[in-house]
Design an enzyme around this catalytic site. Structure first.
Site, PDB file in Angstrom:
ATOM      1  N   SER A 150       7.214   7.302  -3.488  1.00 39.56           N
ATOM      2  CA  SER A 150       6.001   6.655  -4.003  1.00 39.56           C
ATOM      3  C   SER A 150       4.809   7.430  -3.481  1.00 39.56           C
ATOM      4  CB  SER A 150       5.927   5.216  -3.489  1.00 39.56           C
ATOM      5  OG  SER A 150       4.604   4.711  -3.637  1.00 39.56           O
TER       6      SER A 150
ATOM      7  N   TYR B  32       6.228  -0.595   3.772  1.00 42.09           N
ATOM      8  CA  TYR B  32       6.634   0.025   2.509  1.00 42.09           C
ATOM      9  C   TYR B  32       6.325   1.528   2.523  1.00 42.09           C
ATOM     10  CZ  TYR B  32       6.876   1.160  -2.451  1.00 42.09           C
ATOM     11  OH  TYR B  32       7.192   1.743  -3.638  1.00 42.09           O
TER      12      TYR B  32
END
Lengths: 267, 258
Positions: B152, B165
């Site tokens: 990501s 995350y």
């Protein structure tokens, strides 16, 4: 709507039809291969470089049936670049796909480096890319209006990320290009211009052919002597793929290396 | 999106996609199959997985739905054995399963921390342990072999409250570089894709109001990525000649600033 259907069919074969591309450093290597890859997909292309004879040679070999143009223009010469831009607009149209590719590489220990070589790397690789970007930005922003695709693609190197001793100035110039590309993307992405950074690994090109330092030259040759090296065509295919994605998709950074080069840097 | 890759460049490949029940995993599994690969689908949700498999099969593709929790190492290994019997030796792994849960560090939502570390890191390692041997064998045989992960842009950006995350995704991006040093010389390509905002169900699990608003605003204000956009790009990576490794890619909505 048969007319629309026809366009769809045509666009599938030539997804870059109606695009006008400019490639710097287009007389050889990744620049020449990118010009060919874009032309094959339907784009009109303008080849800029230093060697008029080689530029014409590349132009005559373009595989597509779109328009093309070639001119000698040194990326470090703002006036020459500005003149080339006007000629491009007169001959093939307003650019909406600029590939800033021209670059030079020298190597050797910094202590012994020739001042001219050092300066040239910064002038061509950094200032040249800045001139290219700034000159064509108005055209790219205009092209992006109405959610049409518009690309500013910087061809950089993994040397901007990983360490190659004896190539410190080149590495520094590539790190500068990377940060320029990333920052510009955040700056003009909202205007619809897709700024991309391609970081190529060692590719079979003429880059570095003039390296005077024996050790640095040997290091580079060793990196190119693998059984399946990366060729300019493969880097060009990745660039063309990125340009062909729909306008809302920006493949903003991509690193392409030969599979065999597991360890990218020398350190 | 209209597809860009033509023909069946993945014919003869045996692919595994984790997180194949929705979003990027689902779209990529379908695209792999269209391009000629046999595809094993891994995810927890049996019903959705079978729907995806059925859709692939109905279009003439070959798919094998294997409901699997990739945080369960033994279960992934068992799935790998079934795949090798039913589809053949895996040479294309898309380790994509992931979850995003956002909270302030002081809230001590330790279950959320664990859930992300278990799926985003350990789930990928479980996938690697089950298939790396098969990938190395393919590479040694001179066939294309790919280990592709979904990271990501969170791996490199500094987004408030996305700490765990982002840490898991930084792990994925960096291990890509490290695995290349071991697998590259064995002709195994290692790649990671770092997407920006994609229209998937990933944000649906986020309960933090600020993070939810950030993502909802992006989806509302700009033309975000669709799973198919990422699927086409992942497929391009796998379809390249075997000596070309597109190893790190960032794919963003053109108008996304962050």
């Amino acid at each position: 709507m048969p007319f629309v259907d026809q366009i769809t069919l045509e666009d599938n074969r030539y997804p870059l039809r109606h695009r006008v591309a400019v490639i710097t450093g287009a007389e050889s290597g990744i620049g020449a291969a990118t010009a060919a890859a874009l032309h094959a997909r339907g784009a009109a292309v303008a080849l800029l470089g230093l060697d008029g004879r080689r530029l014409e040679e590349q132009r005559s070999r373009l595989p597509g049936d779109g328009l093309s143009f070639a001119a000698v223009a040194d990326v470090t010469d703002r006036q020459a670049m500005s003149r080339a831009r006007r000629q491009i607009m007169d001959s093939i149209g307003v650019p909406d796909l600029v590939v800033s590719n021209a670059g030079v590489m020298n190597g050797g220990p910094l202590r012994d480096a020739d001042v001219h070589d050092m300066t040239q790397m910064i002038e061509v690789n950094v200032l040249g890319m800045l001139h290219t970007a700034q000159l064509f930005l108005p055209d790219l922003e205009e092209a992006a209006v109405g959610s049409r695709p518009s690309d500013l693609i910087f061809i950089g190197s993994i040397a901007g990320e990983v360490l190659f001793p004896n190539f410190s100035v080149y590495g520094a110039s590539q790190a500068a290009i990377a940060q320029l590309a990333r920052t510009l993307r955040a700056e003009i992405g909202p205007n619809g211009v897709r700024v991309k950074l391609v970081e190529a690994g060692v590719t079979l090109t003429r880059l570095g052919k003039g390296i005077s330092d024996r050790v640095a030259r040997r290091e580079l040759e060793d990196l190119r002597e693998i059984d399946l090296p990366l060729t300019p065509d493969e880097v060009a295919d990745a660039v063309a793929f990125a340009a062909t994605l729909p306008p809302h998709v920006n493949l903003s950074e991509l690193t392409v290396v030969p599979t065999k080069h597991g360890r990218l840097g020398a350190v | 999106m209209s597809t860009l890759i033509a023909g069946t460049p993945l014919a003869g490949r045996v692919a595994v996609v984790t997180g194949a029940s929705s979003g990027i995993g689902e779209a990529t599994a379908e695209r792999f199959a269209e391009l000629g690969a046999k595809v094993a689908l891994l995810a927890r949700r049996k019903d959705r997985l079978e729907d995806v498999a059925e859709r692939i099969t109905s279009k003439g593709g070959i798919a094998l739905a294997l409901p699997t929790d990739v945080t369960d190492r033994a279960a992934v290994r068992a799935a790998a054995e079934r795949i090798s019997v039913e589809l053949g030796n895996v040479d294309l792994v898309f380790a994509n399963a992931g979850v995003q849960l956002i909270s302030e560090i002081g809230d001590l939502k330790t279950e959320d921390w664990d859930a992300q570390i278990d799926l985003n890191i350990k789930g990928v390692m479980n996938t690697i342990q089950a298939f790396v041997g098969s990938l190395e064998a393919a590479g040694t045989d001179g066939r294309p072999a790919d280990l592709i992960t979904t990271s990501s842009i969170a791996a490199t950006r500094v987004l408030e409250k996305f700490q765990v995350y982002s840490g898991t995704k930084a792990y994925i991006s960096h291990i890509t570089r490290l695995l290349r040093t071991e697998l590259g010389r064995k002709n195994v390509r290692v790649s990671t894709v770092e997407p920006g905002m994609v229209n998937t169900e990933l944000p649906d699990h986020v309960t933090d109001p600020d993070a939810s608003k950030l993502m909802a605003d992006l989806i509302h204000q700009i033309d975000v990525l669709q799973s198919a956009d990422v699927a086409e790009t992942v497929s391009f990576v796998a379809a390249l000649p075997k000596h070309v490794n597109l190893t790190e890619l960032t794919i963003l909505p053109t108008a996304q600033i962050i």
